[in-house]
Design an enzyme around this catalytic site. Structure first.
Site, mmCIF file in Angstrom:
data_model
loop_
_atom_site.group_PDB
_atom_site.id
_atom_site.type_symbol
_atom_site.label_atom_id
_atom_site.label_comp_id
_atom_site.label_asym_id
_atom_site.label_seq_id
_atom_site.Cartn_x
_atom_site.Cartn_y
_atom_site.Cartn_z
ATOM 1 N N PRO A 298 0.834 -1.205 0.000
ATOM 2 C CG PRO A 298 -0.778 -1.582 1.635
ATOM 3 C CD PRO A 298 0.508 -2.132 1.092
ATOM 4 C CG ASP B 205 62.991 -16.939 10.843
ATOM 5 O OD1 ASP B 205 63.522 -16.048 11.477
ATOM 6 O OD2 ASP B 205 63.295 -17.245 9.679
ATOM 7 C CE LYS C 46 69.030 -15.790 11.636
ATOM 8 N NZ LYS C 46 68.335 -15.250 10.507
ATOM 9 C CG ASP D 182 58.510 -5.238 10.448
ATOM 10 O OD1 ASP D 182 57.478 -4.929 9.847
ATOM 11 O OD2 ASP D 182 59.661 -4.918 10.075
ATOM 12 C CG MET E 190 67.186 -11.424 19.970
ATOM 13 S SD MET E 190 68.174 -10.963 18.538
ATOM 14 C CE MET E 190 67.896 -9.211 18.448
HETATM 15 N N1 SAH Z 1 61.686 -9.543 13.797
HETATM 16 C C1 SAH Z 1 61.211 -9.871 15.134
HETATM 17 C C2 SAH Z 1 62.349 -9.938 16.115
HETATM 18 C C3 SAH Z 1 63.302 -11.064 15.849
HETATM 19 S S1 SAH Z 1 64.597 -11.144 17.019
HETATM 20 C C4 SAH Z 1 60.172 -8.837 15.558
HETATM 21 O O1 SAH Z 1 59.960 -7.841 14.868
HETATM 22 O O2 SAH Z 1 59.525 -9.069 16.586
HETATM 23 C C5 SAH Z 1 64.000 -12.382 18.111
HETATM 24 C C6 SAH Z 1 63.555 -11.762 19.408
HETATM 25 O O3 SAH Z 1 62.279 -11.152 19.232
HETATM 26 C C7 SAH Z 1 63.355 -12.741 20.503
HETATM 27 O O4 SAH Z 1 64.569 -13.086 21.133
HETATM 28 C C8 SAH Z 1 62.455 -11.974 21.430
HETATM 29 O O5 SAH Z 1 63.201 -11.032 22.165
HETATM 30 C C9 SAH Z 1 61.597 -11.215 20.459
HETATM 31 N N2 SAH Z 1 60.306 -11.881 20.233
HETATM 32 C C10 SAH Z 1 59.817 -12.355 19.080
HETATM 33 N N3 SAH Z 1 58.581 -12.875 19.264
HETATM 34 C C11 SAH Z 1 58.286 -12.704 20.556
HETATM 35 C C12 SAH Z 1 57.165 -13.025 21.365
HETATM 36 N N4 SAH Z 1 56.078 -13.631 20.866
HETATM 37 N N5 SAH Z 1 57.214 -12.701 22.680
HETATM 38 C C13 SAH Z 1 58.288 -12.076 23.198
HETATM 39 N N6 SAH Z 1 59.388 -11.763 22.494
HETATM 40 C C14 SAH Z 1 59.384 -12.071 21.182
#
Ligand code: SAH
Length: 472
Positions: free
Chosen positions: A43, A246, A268, A300, A379
């Site tokens: 309607p 990795d 590594k 990253d 690290m």
């Molecule tokens: N490219 C990665 C870092 C690689 S070096 C980034 O951007 O996060 C590796 C280090 O990253 C580890 O020894 C630790 O210090 C850190 N890392 C990566 N993943 C992590 C997580 N889930 N919790 C805490 N530390 C982390």
């Protein structure tokens, strides 16, 4: 299966919609997209349908429902707000064997509307057979997130070239040609909106099929929770035919890659200096063999990921690449442990530091020990006592708050908080292991914790994550 999914061709056919409100308007939108001739029986019309009627996009019969206008209709939709009218529409349509949908009533309907993803000509329809339309819509949203925005353009691009491929490629080789094309450079260019470049690439691929240059995607996989991948990461993981990954990339993320992709673990061992150059060589040789290679890195690729070195190797070898950013561990940990890295009162800068650099003593400790900042050490596990000692020697107070976030964003995440002076002892007692971050600064003492929150799929169960407090 309660329903058979089919796609109806309605172009030029009559579709009758009973009802003039918003629900009817949404159904009319879909019907018009298919090119159906729409008749609305009501309607009165609400504003959306009134506008369409005024534009001549539909025929409006301003009358209560009677069966007569159903004659010759290909489909009928009852979308009035009167259940009796809807029931009458259903009876009349079924008596005439016209497919009928009654909005919100599966019993009165001979077909139901799915949740639709429209990347025409690619269309995805999701149904819960009426059990839970809201759940069906969520499934749609999840699928939608995986599909590139320009998928429709790609389908049209390929469709327009079927005849050319038929002429140029022998029947036995066609399937393979299409497979390679869909995963190849031309398709990638269409998805990025570069259609002119794609047309040229296609012409080249057609002249010399198989002469497909490989390429490399350097993809940040984020801190571990697969839901923290970017949409672009997911899309490229679906494209790649080789995946180099990795130690930090969990299985749950690899599962999001193409099923038939080859997986290569290149984790590594610490101290293995040769491994990085082997990875660089692998990337180059896979790409030279015409493969599309996803290089998946934790967090990253450009933050302590040696992504720069891999890209240098690709540049030297003349291999094309694409870099996809990931959520670096510091950002993942900040969100997952409720540690804002900057704060107007407490921290005006944030510094990301490599724990290995701490070991080599190449750092400016006085700068890192200054107040009103946050310092995140990657690290750091093996270097904790040394980092604490250096910071204190450079003037950091023993009661400066600090935290360790272990396995951030993963179901087994732990957060340890303690003043700097007692942090190393706490870490030793709790046997902190990599991957973990050390976060130093007053922001780590903010006692932030959300009240009970709606869980997301993939969230850890309550009690899975531990927060461990300071020891004196
Ligand atoms: N490219 C990665 C870092 C690689 S070096 C980034 O951007 O996060 C590796 C280090 O990253 C580890 O020894 C630790 O210090 C850190 N890392 C990566 N993943 C992590 C997580 N889930 N919790 C805490 N530390 C982390």
């Amino acid at each position: 299966m309660d329903y058979l999914p089919v796609f109806l061709r309605l172009a030029g056919e009559t579709a009758v919609v009973v009802g003039g409100g918003q629900v009817a308007a949404r159904k009319v939108d879909w019907l018009l997209k298919t090119g159906a001739r729409v008749t609305v029986l009501a309607p009165e019309l609400g504003p959306q349908l009134a506008l369409r009627a005024a534009r001549g996009e539909l025929t409006h019969l301003a009358q209560p429902f009677t069966p007569a206008p159903l004659a010759g209709a290909a489909t009928v939709i009852a979308a009035s707000d009167d259940p009796q009218v809807n029931a009458a529409v259903s009876r009349a349509a079924r008596a005439r064997r016209i497919p009928v949908n009654v909005v919100d009533s599966a019993e009165l309907s001979s077909f139901i509307f799915p949740a639709i993803i429209d990347r025409s000509p690619i269309v995805v329809a999701v149904s819960s057979a009426g059990a839970s339309p809201v759940l069906a819509r969520r499934v749609r949203a999840q699928i939608e997130a995986l599909l590139p925005a320009r998928l429709g353009a790609l389908a049209r691009f390929l469709g327009a070239r079927r005849a050319a491929v038929k002429r140029a490629v022998a029947p036995g080789a066609r399937q393979r040609f299409w497979e390679r094309l869909i995963h190849g450079r031309a398709a990638g260019e269409v998805l990025l909106g570069a259609e002119a470049a794609a047309a040229a690439t296609f012409a080249r691929e057609l002249r010399t099929p198989g002469d497909d240059r490989g390429e490399v995607y350097l993809i940040g996989a984020g801190p571990g929770d697969p839901d923290l991948l970017t949409l672009r990461a997911l899309q490229l993981l679906q494209q790649a035919d080789v995946i180099l990954y990795d130690r930090l990339v969990p299985e749950a993320i690899l599962e999001r890659a193409r099923r038939d992709a080859e997986r290569v673990f290149v984790g590594k061992e610490t101290g293995d200096q040769g491994q990085q150059s082997r990875i660089n060589e692998l990337l180059v040789s896979y790409a030279r063999a015409g493969r599309r290679v996803a290089r998946l890195k934790g967090g990253d690729g450009y933050v302590f990921g040696r992504g720069g070195e891999e890209i240098e190797a690709l540049a030297r070898a003349g291999i094309p690449w694409r870099v996809v950013p990931g959520i670096t561990a510091a950002l993942g940990a900040a969100a997952a442990a409720d540690i804002p890295l900057t704060h107007r009162r407490l921290a005006h800068s944030v510094t990301l530091v490599s724990g290995h650099a701490a070991a080599e003593d190449s750092l400016d400790w006085r700068a890192l020990a200054r107040p009103h900042q946050t310092v995140v050490f990657y690290m750091a596990v093996g270097q904790l006592p040394r980092i604490v000692a250096r910071l204190r020697a450079a003037g950091a107070a023993g009661d400066l708050p600090a935290a360790i976030v272990e396995r951030a964003t993963l179901p087994t995440q732990r957060v340890l908080r303690a003043p700097l002076a007692s942090l190393a002892a706490l870490a030793a007692r709790e046997q902190v292991a990599a991957p973990a971050l050390l976060i130093v600064g007053e922001v780590t003492a903010l006692a932030l914790a959300a009240p009970a929150l709606t869980p997301l799929p993939g969230d850890p169960l309550p009690g899975d994550c531990a927060t461990i407090g300071a020891v004196a």
